[in-house]
Design a protein around this motif. Sequence first.
Motif, PDB file in Angstrom:
ATOM      1  N   SER A 170       0.821  -1.212   0.000  1.00 50.77           N
ATOM      2  CA  SER A 170       0.000   0.000   0.000  1.00 50.77           C
ATOM      3  C   SER A 170       0.859   1.267   0.000  1.00 50.77           C
ATOM      4  N   ALA A 171       2.100   1.156   0.458  1.00 54.43           N
ATOM      5  CA  ALA A 171       2.981   2.319   0.477  1.00 54.43           C
ATOM      6  C   ALA A 171       3.472   2.686  -0.915  1.00 54.43           C
ATOM      7  N   TRP A 172       3.240   1.818  -1.906  1.00 52.92           N
ATOM      8  CA  TRP A 172       3.791   2.011  -3.245  1.00 52.92           C
ATOM      9  C   TRP A 172       2.727   2.291  -4.299  1.00 52.92           C
ATOM     10  N   VAL A 173       1.467   2.470  -3.881  1.00 56.52           N
ATOM     11  CA  VAL A 173       0.386   2.577  -4.861  1.00 56.52           C
ATOM     12  C   VAL A 173       0.507   3.822  -5.741  1.00 56.52           C
ATOM     13  N   ASN A 174       1.182   4.843  -5.267  1.00 59.92           N
ATOM     14  CA  ASN A 174       1.364   6.062  -6.059  1.00 59.92           C
ATOM     15  C   ASN A 174       2.760   6.174  -6.639  1.00 59.92           C
ATOM     16  N   ASP A 175       3.474   5.072  -6.666  1.00 59.46           N
ATOM     17  CA  ASP A 175       4.843   5.047  -7.173  1.00 59.46           C
ATOM     18  C   ASP A 175       4.873   4.390  -8.543  1.00 59.46           C
ATOM     19  N   ALA A 176       5.759   4.880  -9.412  1.00 60.07           N
ATOM     20  CA  ALA A 176       5.862   4.335 -10.774  1.00 60.07           C
ATOM     21  C   ALA A 176       6.214   2.852 -10.786  1.00 60.07           C
ATOM     22  N   LEU A 177       6.882   2.368  -9.750  1.00 59.57           N
ATOM     23  CA  LEU A 177       7.308   0.966  -9.723  1.00 59.57           C
ATOM     24  C   LEU A 177       6.137   0.003  -9.593  1.00 59.57           C
ATOM     25  N   PHE A 178       5.000   0.513  -9.091  1.00 56.53           N
ATOM     26  CA  PHE A 178       3.880  -0.381  -8.780  1.00 56.53           C
ATOM     27  C   PHE A 178       2.620  -0.010  -9.560  1.00 56.53           C
ATOM     28  N   GLN A 179       2.786   0.755 -10.627  1.00 64.17           N
ATOM     29  CA  GLN A 179       1.623   1.127 -11.425  1.00 64.17           C
ATOM     30  C   GLN A 179       1.143  -0.048 -12.274  1.00 64.17           C
ATOM     31  N   PRO A 180      -0.147  -0.117 -12.573  1.00 64.64           N
ATOM     32  CA  PRO A 180      -0.650  -1.211 -13.414  1.00 64.64           C
ATOM     33  C   PRO A 180       0.077  -1.304 -14.753  1.00 64.64           C
ATOM     34  N   GLU A 181       0.434  -0.155 -15.337  1.00 64.59           N
ATOM     35  CA  GLU A 181       1.114  -0.169 -16.630  1.00 64.59           C
ATOM     36  C   GLU A 181       2.509  -0.791 -16.515  1.00 64.59           C
ATOM     37  N   SER A 182       3.239  -0.444 -15.462  1.00 71.06           N
ATOM     38  CA  SER A 182       4.579  -1.000 -15.253  1.00 71.06           C
ATOM     39  C   SER A 182       4.507  -2.509 -15.054  1.00 71.06           C
ATOM     40  N   ARG A 183       3.567  -2.922 -14.221  1.00 73.10           N
ATOM     41  CA  ARG A 183       3.434  -4.345 -13.912  1.00 73.10           C
ATOM     42  C   ARG A 183       2.979  -5.125 -15.142  1.00 73.10           C
ATOM     43  N   ALA A 184       2.087  -4.536 -15.941  1.00 68.38           N
ATOM     44  CA  ALA A 184       1.627  -5.204 -17.156  1.00 68.38           C
ATOM     45  C   ALA A 184       2.767  -5.350 -18.154  1.00 68.38           C
TER      46      ALA A 184
END
Length: 266
Positions: A170-184
């Motif tokens: 939850s601490a990373w939800v606004n971070d680029a490392l954990f965005q849906p686009e990055s993960r996809a």
Amino acid sequence: MRIATWNVNSVNARLPTVLAWLEAAQPDVVCFQEIKTVDEKFPREPFESLGYNVEVYGQKSYNGVALLSKFPVSDVRRGLPGQDLLTGDADAEDQARYIEAVIEAPRPVRVGGIYLPNGNPIGTEKFDFKMRWMERLNAHARDLLALEESFTLCGDYNVIPLPEDAKNASAWVNDALFQPESRAAFRALKGLGLYEAGELGRQPPGTYTFWDYQAGAWQRDHGIRIDFHLLSPQAADRFVGVETHRDARDMEKPSDHVPVVIELAD
């Protein structure tokens, strides 16, 4: 063959620590990220004295990658194919983030070392550049797979693929490392037919590779897993095991990342 990836966060600032780890761990091949130096100021001699051939793709103060091998190397590439097309970010084509070579062991293996853009803050050109860079990496991975060679694309991917790859997602939800686009985009890479070494080796949740220097993250084990080896099917067939060297984070003047080492059968 033991192949390591490690974001050293300035090779000159942490040289004694890096050399001590190399002497203890004895990897055959090492990919460094964030060396933070130009080629001519990379400390080649200490690594060559340990028996490594050294290839560097450096950049002043930022980024920079290097590849070390106890075997001869060939077909060295600095930068992704089409890197000059990654426009938009300031001096994008000059960002030293990728190095690749064929390791001429008795059973050769190609190794690509990656320092993927961070992408923060989201909603800016930096995040767009991250996504374009991942698209370019995907295209190169497809080309490499067509060669049907053993290879690993290893390094600091700056992506948290799954919630269990963070102590506190939850601490990373606004971070680029954990965005849906990055993960996809990371899933799309694997979807080409690449195998993630941590999954092959059945590493448990909580096998982190990065702890921030701030807020006691290391002491509280508030880590994330963002450093990976992605293996071709031919390399996966040779896979023996994977180790995450957590102890390196507790060394004197450590990097905020730790080495991840795979072993491939001869």
